[in-house]
Design a protein around this motif. Structure first.
Motif, mmCIF file in Angstrom:
data_model
loop_
_atom_site.group_PDB
_atom_site.id
_atom_site.type_symbol
_atom_site.label_atom_id
_atom_site.label_comp_id
_atom_site.label_asym_id
_atom_site.label_seq_id
_atom_site.Cartn_x
_atom_site.Cartn_y
_atom_site.Cartn_z
ATOM 1 N N LEU A 185 0.842 -1.192 0.000
ATOM 2 C CA LEU A 185 0.000 0.000 0.000
ATOM 3 C C LEU A 185 0.877 1.241 0.000
ATOM 4 O O LEU A 185 1.791 1.368 0.819
ATOM 5 C CB LEU A 185 -0.905 0.002 1.235
ATOM 6 C CG LEU A 185 -1.898 1.149 1.348
ATOM 7 C CD1 LEU A 185 -2.914 1.103 0.213
ATOM 8 C CD2 LEU A 185 -2.596 1.098 2.693
ATOM 9 N N LEU A 186 0.630 2.139 -0.951
ATOM 10 C CA LEU A 186 1.314 3.425 -1.000
ATOM 11 C C LEU A 186 0.453 4.470 -0.309
ATOM 12 O O LEU A 186 -0.765 4.531 -0.531
ATOM 13 C CB LEU A 186 1.534 3.884 -2.445
ATOM 14 C CG LEU A 186 2.496 3.099 -3.308
ATOM 15 C CD1 LEU A 186 2.488 3.657 -4.727
ATOM 16 C CD2 LEU A 186 3.890 3.165 -2.745
ATOM 17 N N LEU A 187 1.078 5.293 0.513
ATOM 18 C CA LEU A 187 0.419 6.427 1.153
ATOM 19 C C LEU A 187 1.111 7.668 0.601
ATOM 20 O O LEU A 187 2.308 7.875 0.837
ATOM 21 C CB LEU A 187 0.575 6.342 2.670
ATOM 22 C CG LEU A 187 -0.084 7.426 3.489
ATOM 23 C CD1 LEU A 187 -1.598 7.313 3.409
ATOM 24 C CD2 LEU A 187 0.372 7.321 4.944
ATOM 25 N N VAL A 188 0.384 8.456 -0.176
ATOM 26 C CA VAL A 188 0.961 9.576 -0.918
ATOM 27 C C VAL A 188 0.403 10.888 -0.383
ATOM 28 O O VAL A 188 -0.805 11.028 -0.210
ATOM 29 C CB VAL A 188 0.616 9.455 -2.426
ATOM 30 C CG1 VAL A 188 1.178 10.620 -3.216
ATOM 31 C CG2 VAL A 188 1.089 8.121 -2.982
ATOM 32 N N ARG A 189 1.302 11.862 -0.128
ATOM 33 C CA ARG A 189 0.872 13.202 0.279
ATOM 34 C C ARG A 189 1.152 14.179 -0.840
ATOM 35 O O ARG A 189 2.257 14.201 -1.411
ATOM 36 C CB ARG A 189 1.601 13.659 1.549
ATOM 37 C CG ARG A 189 0.822 13.343 2.800
ATOM 38 C CD ARG A 189 0.962 11.928 3.239
ATOM 39 N NE ARG A 189 2.211 11.736 3.985
ATOM 40 C CZ ARG A 189 2.946 10.647 3.895
ATOM 41 N NH1 ARG A 189 2.601 9.652 3.128
ATOM 42 N NH2 ARG A 189 4.038 10.513 4.595
ATOM 43 N N THR A 190 0.148 15.009 -1.153
ATOM 44 C CA THR A 190 0.253 15.938 -2.263
ATOM 45 C C THR A 190 -0.735 17.081 -2.080
ATOM 46 O O THR A 190 -1.442 17.135 -1.070
ATOM 47 C CB THR A 190 -0.006 15.205 -3.599
ATOM 48 O OG1 THR A 190 0.332 16.070 -4.687
ATOM 49 C CG2 THR A 190 -1.437 14.741 -3.721
ATOM 50 N N THR A 191 -0.802 17.954 -3.061
ATOM 51 C CA THR A 191 -1.840 18.983 -3.054
ATOM 52 C C THR A 191 -3.065 18.418 -3.771
ATOM 53 O O THR A 191 -2.936 17.594 -4.685
ATOM 54 C CB THR A 191 -1.371 20.268 -3.765
ATOM 55 O OG1 THR A 191 -0.978 19.951 -5.096
ATOM 56 C CG2 THR A 191 -0.228 20.929 -3.015
ATOM 57 N N THR A 192 -4.217 18.858 -3.367
ATOM 58 C CA THR A 192 -5.461 18.368 -3.958
ATOM 59 C C THR A 192 -5.522 18.684 -5.454
ATOM 60 O O THR A 192 -6.072 17.910 -6.234
ATOM 61 C CB THR A 192 -6.667 18.964 -3.213
ATOM 62 O OG1 THR A 192 -6.554 18.582 -1.832
ATOM 63 C CG2 THR A 192 -7.984 18.464 -3.753
ATOM 64 N N SER A 193 -4.917 19.773 -5.855
ATOM 65 C CA SER A 193 -4.933 20.144 -7.273
ATOM 66 C C SER A 193 -4.196 19.128 -8.155
ATOM 67 O O SER A 193 -4.415 19.084 -9.360
ATOM 68 C CB SER A 193 -4.337 21.536 -7.471
ATOM 69 O OG SER A 193 -2.977 21.552 -7.074
ATOM 70 N N LEU A 194 -3.349 18.292 -7.561
ATOM 71 C CA LEU A 194 -2.599 17.301 -8.334
ATOM 72 C C LEU A 194 -3.222 15.907 -8.329
ATOM 73 O O LEU A 194 -2.734 15.004 -9.015
ATOM 74 C CB LEU A 194 -1.162 17.203 -7.804
ATOM 75 C CG LEU A 194 -0.284 18.417 -8.063
ATOM 76 C CD1 LEU A 194 1.063 18.257 -7.360
ATOM 77 C CD2 LEU A 194 -0.082 18.635 -9.551
ATOM 78 N N VAL A 195 -4.297 15.722 -7.573
ATOM 79 C CA VAL A 195 -4.873 14.378 -7.425
ATOM 80 C C VAL A 195 -5.252 13.766 -8.768
ATOM 81 O O VAL A 195 -4.902 12.614 -9.049
ATOM 82 C CB VAL A 195 -6.078 14.394 -6.448
ATOM 83 C CG1 VAL A 195 -6.861 13.082 -6.518
ATOM 84 C CG2 VAL A 195 -5.600 14.657 -5.028
ATOM 85 N N GLN A 196 -5.941 14.493 -9.623
ATOM 86 C CA GLN A 196 -6.361 13.900 -10.900
ATOM 87 C C GLN A 196 -5.176 13.584 -11.809
ATOM 88 O O GLN A 196 -5.212 12.602 -12.546
ATOM 89 C CB GLN A 196 -7.387 14.795 -11.607
ATOM 90 C CG GLN A 196 -8.763 14.722 -10.979
ATOM 91 C CD GLN A 196 -9.249 13.289 -10.814
ATOM 92 O OE1 GLN A 196 -9.248 12.491 -11.768
ATOM 93 N NE2 GLN A 196 -9.657 12.932 -9.608
ATOM 94 N N ARG A 197 -4.126 14.382 -11.745
ATOM 95 C CA ARG A 197 -2.916 14.066 -12.524
ATOM 96 C C ARG A 197 -2.289 12.779 -12.020
ATOM 97 O O ARG A 197 -1.811 11.955 -12.805
ATOM 98 C CB ARG A 197 -1.911 15.211 -12.439
ATOM 99 C CG ARG A 197 -2.329 16.401 -13.296
ATOM 100 C CD ARG A 197 -1.417 17.561 -13.146
ATOM 101 N NE ARG A 197 -0.090 17.287 -13.689
ATOM 102 C CZ ARG A 197 0.911 18.141 -13.640
ATOM 103 N NH1 ARG A 197 0.730 19.333 -13.085
ATOM 104 N NH2 ARG A 197 2.082 17.851 -14.124
ATOM 105 N N ILE A 198 -2.297 12.589 -10.709
ATOM 106 C CA ILE A 198 -1.754 11.352 -10.127
ATOM 107 C C ILE A 198 -2.604 10.166 -10.546
ATOM 108 O O ILE A 198 -2.071 9.124 -10.949
ATOM 109 C CB ILE A 198 -1.654 11.470 -8.594
ATOM 110 C CG1 ILE A 198 -0.575 12.491 -8.217
ATOM 111 C CG2 ILE A 198 -1.380 10.107 -7.958
ATOM 112 C CD1 ILE A 198 -0.523 12.838 -6.752
ATOM 113 N N VAL A 199 -3.921 10.306 -10.478
ATOM 114 C CA VAL A 199 -4.823 9.215 -10.880
ATOM 115 C C VAL A 199 -4.560 8.826 -12.333
ATOM 116 O O VAL A 199 -4.418 7.640 -12.661
ATOM 117 C CB VAL A 199 -6.301 9.618 -10.672
ATOM 118 C CG1 VAL A 199 -7.247 8.623 -11.329
ATOM 119 C CG2 VAL A 199 -6.616 9.762 -9.183
#
Length: 150
Positions: free
Chosen positions: A99-113
């Motif tokens: 399991l990966l636990l990733v911290r980022t800004t919400t504005s980048l979530v869709q790019r990560i997905v």
């Protein structure tokens, strides 16, 4: 006698309304950021944590490292060998996953997905995000700075 040409006031009103609706997300973000700067208060939901499952440690490391190199994540933790039970194609399955636990800004979530879906070996990988409601201001600022160069 009624006119079929709209009045100029109505046209202006409609244009203003359409522009306001079109620009609302940008205007809201700007107002929230200004409020945050002026008051020094954290804006809930500006940062997110994602959970991403992977079939092997190497795949998890590869995805985590890519997210870091692309500056889409400030930090990635790998939780080794979690036991998983899930429904797939009508039956219950057991597996071992990382399991990966990733911290980022919400504005980048869709790019990560989008990125994870493009490189992940699963047909439907688990990619779930949770907005951060509050936390250490220094840590949240660090997240922002760590992903700000993209």
């Amino acid at each position: 006698m009624s006119s079929t040409v709209p009045r100029s006031g109505s046209v202006v009103f409609c244009l203003v309304l359409v522009m306001t609706l079109a620009l609302y997300p940008v205007l809201k973000l700007l107002v929230v950021q200004i409020h945050s700067v002026i008051t020094g208060q954290y804006v809930a939901g500006r940062h997110s944590v994602l959970l991403i499952n992977c079939p092997t440690e190497q795949i998890a490391k590869d995805i985590g490292r890519s997210l870091m190199e692309k500056r889409m994540a400030a930090c990635v933790n790998l939780f080794p060998r979690t036991s998983t039970m899930y429904y797939w194609k009508g039956e219950i399955r057991d597996a071992s996953e990382i399991l990966l636990l990733v911290r980022t800004t919400t504005s980048l979530v869709q790019r990560i997905v989008t990125f994870v879906n493009s490189v992940h070996p699963y047909e439907i990988p688990e990619i779930i995000s949770f907005p951060i409601e509050d936390g250490s201001p220094r840590y949240l600022k660090w997240i922002e700075e760590a992903v700000s160069n993209i």
